[in-house]
Design a protein around this motif. Structure first.
Motif, PDB file in Angstrom:
ATOM      1  N   GLU A 241      27.160   9.991  26.615  1.00  0.00           N
ATOM      2  CA  GLU A 241      27.713  10.046  27.968  1.00  0.00           C
ATOM      3  C   GLU A 241      28.868  11.054  28.032  1.00  0.00           C
ATOM      4  O   GLU A 241      29.587  11.225  27.060  1.00  0.00           O
ATOM      5  CB  GLU A 241      28.241   8.632  28.251  1.00  0.00           C
ATOM      6  CG  GLU A 241      28.567   8.334  29.659  1.00  0.00           C
ATOM      7  CD  GLU A 241      28.922   6.845  29.820  1.00  0.00           C
ATOM      8  OE1 GLU A 241      28.458   5.987  29.034  1.00  0.00           O
ATOM      9  OE2 GLU A 241      29.666   6.545  30.753  1.00  0.00           O
TER      10      GLU A 241
ATOM     11  N   THR B 207      24.757   1.860  26.967  1.00  0.00           N
ATOM     12  CA  THR B 207      25.357   2.751  25.971  1.00  0.00           C
ATOM     13  C   THR B 207      25.340   2.098  24.597  1.00  0.00           C
ATOM     14  O   THR B 207      25.022   2.743  23.588  1.00  0.00           O
ATOM     15  CB  THR B 207      26.819   3.077  26.361  1.00  0.00           C
ATOM     16  OG1 THR B 207      26.800   3.749  27.612  1.00  0.00           O
ATOM     17  CG2 THR B 207      27.505   3.954  25.326  1.00  0.00           C
ATOM     18  N   THR B 208      25.666   0.815  24.557  1.00  0.00           N
ATOM     19  CA  THR B 208      25.680   0.113  23.269  1.00  0.00           C
ATOM     20  C   THR B 208      24.304   0.171  22.617  1.00  0.00           C
ATOM     21  O   THR B 208      24.190   0.396  21.409  1.00  0.00           O
ATOM     22  CB  THR B 208      26.132  -1.352  23.470  1.00  0.00           C
ATOM     23  OG1 THR B 208      27.401  -1.335  24.106  1.00  0.00           O
ATOM     24  CG2 THR B 208      26.208  -2.097  22.161  1.00  0.00           C
TER      25      THR B 208
ATOM     26  N   ALA C  76      23.467  -1.688  35.660  1.00  0.00           N
ATOM     27  CA  ALA C  76      24.804  -1.443  36.194  1.00  0.00           C
ATOM     28  C   ALA C  76      25.773  -1.061  35.077  1.00  0.00           C
ATOM     29  O   ALA C  76      25.501  -1.276  33.887  1.00  0.00           O
ATOM     30  CB  ALA C  76      25.293  -2.699  36.909  1.00  0.00           C
TER      31      ALA C  76
ATOM     32  N   MET D 209      32.208 -11.029  21.125  1.00  0.00           N
ATOM     33  CA  MET D 209      31.474 -10.876  22.389  1.00  0.00           C
ATOM     34  C   MET D 209      30.081 -10.290  22.139  1.00  0.00           C
ATOM     35  O   MET D 209      29.954  -9.167  21.639  1.00  0.00           O
ATOM     36  CB  MET D 209      32.257  -9.957  23.331  1.00  0.00           C
ATOM     37  CG  MET D 209      31.637  -9.882  24.706  1.00  0.00           C
ATOM     38  SD  MET D 209      32.652  -8.923  25.847  1.00  0.00           S
ATOM     39  CE  MET D 209      32.413  -7.272  25.232  1.00  0.00           C
TER      40      MET D 209
ATOM     41  N   VAL E 232      27.033  -8.411  23.184  1.00  0.00           N
ATOM     42  CA  VAL E 232      26.810  -7.408  24.231  1.00  0.00           C
ATOM     43  C   VAL E 232      25.322  -7.181  24.463  1.00  0.00           C
ATOM     44  O   VAL E 232      24.893  -6.877  25.569  1.00  0.00           O
ATOM     45  CB  VAL E 232      27.507  -6.082  23.836  1.00  0.00           C
ATOM     46  CG1 VAL E 232      27.236  -5.013  24.852  1.00  0.00           C
ATOM     47  CG2 VAL E 232      29.008  -6.300  23.706  1.00  0.00           C
TER      48      VAL E 232
ATOM     49  N   GLY F  25      25.336  -2.695  29.055  1.00  0.00           N
ATOM     50  CA  GLY F  25      25.024  -2.604  27.629  1.00  0.00           C
ATOM     51  C   GLY F  25      24.118  -1.440  27.257  1.00  0.00           C
ATOM     52  O   GLY F  25      23.674  -1.340  26.109  1.00  0.00           O
TER      53      GLY F  25
ATOM     54  N   GLY G  92      28.457  -1.242  32.437  1.00  0.00           N
ATOM     55  CA  GLY G  92      28.860  -2.342  31.558  1.00  0.00           C
ATOM     56  C   GLY G  92      27.738  -3.250  31.119  1.00  0.00           C
ATOM     57  O   GLY G  92      27.956  -4.223  30.396  1.00  0.00           O
TER      58      GLY G  92
HETATM   59  P1  ATP Z   1      28.340   2.302  31.190  1.00  0.00           P
HETATM   60  O1  ATP Z   1      27.398   2.873  32.139  1.00  0.00           O
HETATM   61  O2  ATP Z   1      29.695   2.033  31.761  1.00  0.00           O
HETATM   62  O3  ATP Z   1      28.421   3.027  29.875  1.00  0.00           O
HETATM   63  P2  ATP Z   1      26.731   0.431  29.824  1.00  0.00           P
HETATM   64  O4  ATP Z   1      25.606  -0.286  30.465  1.00  0.00           O
HETATM   65  O5  ATP Z   1      26.381   1.591  28.993  1.00  0.00           O
HETATM   66  O6  ATP Z   1      27.776   0.846  30.900  1.00  0.00           O
HETATM   67  P3  ATP Z   1      28.215  -0.516  27.556  1.00  0.00           P
HETATM   68  O7  ATP Z   1      29.119   0.658  27.569  1.00  0.00           O
HETATM   69  O8  ATP Z   1      27.203  -0.574  26.506  1.00  0.00           O
HETATM   70  O9  ATP Z   1      27.514  -0.662  28.973  1.00  0.00           O
HETATM   71  O10 ATP Z   1      29.119  -1.825  27.526  1.00  0.00           O
HETATM   72  C1  ATP Z   1      28.574  -3.120  27.378  1.00  0.00           C
HETATM   73  C2  ATP Z   1      29.676  -4.117  27.192  1.00  0.00           C
HETATM   74  O11 ATP Z   1      30.293  -3.903  25.929  1.00  0.00           O
HETATM   75  C3  ATP Z   1      30.772  -4.028  28.232  1.00  0.00           C
HETATM   76  O12 ATP Z   1      31.194  -5.336  28.532  1.00  0.00           O
HETATM   77  C4  ATP Z   1      31.876  -3.268  27.527  1.00  0.00           C
HETATM   78  O13 ATP Z   1      33.120  -3.634  28.023  1.00  0.00           O
HETATM   79  C5  ATP Z   1      31.694  -3.714  26.084  1.00  0.00           C
HETATM   80  N1  ATP Z   1      32.098  -2.664  25.137  1.00  0.00           N
HETATM   81  C6  ATP Z   1      31.599  -1.412  25.069  1.00  0.00           C
HETATM   82  N2  ATP Z   1      32.186  -0.709  24.078  1.00  0.00           N
HETATM   83  C7  ATP Z   1      33.091  -1.541  23.502  1.00  0.00           C
HETATM   84  C8  ATP Z   1      34.017  -1.423  22.414  1.00  0.00           C
HETATM   85  N3  ATP Z   1      34.117  -0.292  21.719  1.00  0.00           N
HETATM   86  N4  ATP Z   1      34.776  -2.506  22.130  1.00  0.00           N
HETATM   87  C9  ATP Z   1      34.647  -3.653  22.810  1.00  0.00           C
HETATM   88  N5  ATP Z   1      33.811  -3.841  23.833  1.00  0.00           N
HETATM   89  C10 ATP Z   1      33.037  -2.806  24.189  1.00  0.00           C
END
Ligand code: ATP
Length: 236
Positions: free
Chosen positions: A86, A44-45, A38, A17, A19, A42, A40
Motif C-alpha cells: 500500500e 493488508t495483513t 472495509a 488480537m 486479525v 485485515g 481495517g
Molecule cells: P487498510 O485498508 O486500512 O489497510 P486492511 O483491511 O488492510 O485495512 P489491516 O491493515 O490488515 O486491514 O488491519 C487489520 C487489523 O489489524 C486492524 O484492526 C488493524 O488495526 C490491525 N493491525 C494492523 N497492523 C497492525 C500492527 N502492526 N500492530 C497491531 N495491529 C495492527
C-alpha cells in the motif's frame, strides 16, 4: 485449473488480537483474484502473511505447490512472488532507473535489461523519466513505478495492496488497464482494494474480508449478487 497460491486455514494475530480467523483462499494460475473489504478488515495483513512480512499463527500458505511458511520475504520474491504494498513505497531520493534496479536485487535469475524493456513497454512514461528522482513525480506516476518494481522481478504472481488509494479516477482507470495487461502477459494477480467497482472490473473471482473473516463471493458473473447480499447483511 492449477492453483498457483493457496491459503489454508490461516490464523493471524497482533499480540492478543486475532486479525484473521481461519482464512482460505485459492488463486488459480492466470487469473485476477481480488479481496475487497472495509478499512481495517485485515486485507493488508493477509497479503503481508503471503509475502512473508508477517508470520502466521497456524495454517499453511502454498505457492506453486510448496509451502512458503518460514521463508523470508526476499526468498519468496526469488520464488516469483512479488508484492506491491500500500502507498507506493518507492525510494523517494532515487531515480526511476535506480528504483527499478534496486527492486531486482532479491531475484537471482532475472535478465535485467529484458525486464527493464518489459516495464518500459508497459509504462512509456517511466522510460522517458528514467533519470528523474521518484519524489518529484506525481502520485499516479509513483504508483506506476511501484507496480513496475514488482514486475521487474519477472514474477509468476504479483500482489497489489490498495493500488488505487488516493488516486484520481482517471489514474484508477489506468491502473485497472495496467492490471489487465499484466494478467494478459501471463502473470497471475492478487489484489486487495476497498473500491468495489474497481475490483469487480478487474477480477475473475472475488473474496470479501469482513470482521476477520474471508468470504468467497464467486467467479465473474456470480459475485455481483453474492456481494450485494453480503453487503446488505453486513453494512446495512
Ligand atoms: P487498510 O485498508 O486500512 O489497510 P486492511 O483491511 O488492510 O485495512 P489491516 O491493515 O490488515 O486491514 O488491519 C487489520 C487489523 O489489524 C486492524 O484492526 C488493524 O488495526 C490491525 N493491525 C494492523 N497492523 C497492525 C500492527 N502492526 N500492530 C497491531 N495491529 C495492527
Amino acid at each position: 485449473m492449477t492453483d498457483l497460491l493457496t491459503v489454508d486455514d490461516v490464523h493471524v494475530s497482533y499480540g492478543d488480537m486475532e486479525v484473521i480467523r481461519d482464512a482460505n483462499l485459492s488463486v488459480p494460475e492466470g487469473e485476477v483474484v481480488s479481496i475487497v473489504g472495509a478499512n481495517g478488515a485485515g486485507k493488508t495483513t493477509l497479503l503481508d502473511t503471503v509475502s512473508g512480512v508477517k508470520d502466521i499463527d497456524s495454517g499453511d500458505i502454498e505457492f506453486e505447490g510448496e509451502s512458503v511458511v518460514g521463508y523470508e520475504p526476499y526468498e519468496r520474491i526469488d520464488k516469483g512472488l512479488a508484492y506491491v504494498p500500500e502507498r507506493h513505497r518507492v525510494f523517494p531520493e532515487m531515480t526511476v532507473a535506480e528504483n527499478l534496479r534496486t527492486a531486482m536485487i532479491p531475484a537471482s535469475d532475472v535478465d535485467e535489461s529484458a525486464q527493464l524493456d518489459r516495464v518500459f513497454d508497459l509504462f512509456p512514461i517511466l522510460s522517458e523519466r528514467q533519470s528523474q528522482v521518484a519524489s518529484t513525480m506525481s502520485g499516479g506516476q509513483q504508483q506506476m513505478l511501484a507496480i513496475a518494481q514488482g514486475l521487474v522481478i519477472d514474477p509468476d504472481l504479483i500482489m497489489f495492496d490498495e493500488p488505487t488509494l488516493g488516486l484520481a479516477p482517471k489514474i484508477v482507470e489506468d491502473i485497472r488497464d495496467t492490471i489487465s495487461e499484466i494478467s494478459e502477459s501471463g502473470v497471475t494477480v492478487l489484489v486487495a482494494d476497498e473500491q468495489i467497482e474497481f475490483a469487480k472490473h478487474v477480477s475473475d473471482r472475488m473474496y470479501l474480508m469482513r470482521k476477520n473473516t474471508l468470504n468467497y463471493l464467486g467467479e465473474r458473473g456470480e459475485f455481483e449478487d453474492a456481494y450485494q447480499e453480503t453487503v446488505d447483511n453486513v453494512f446495512a
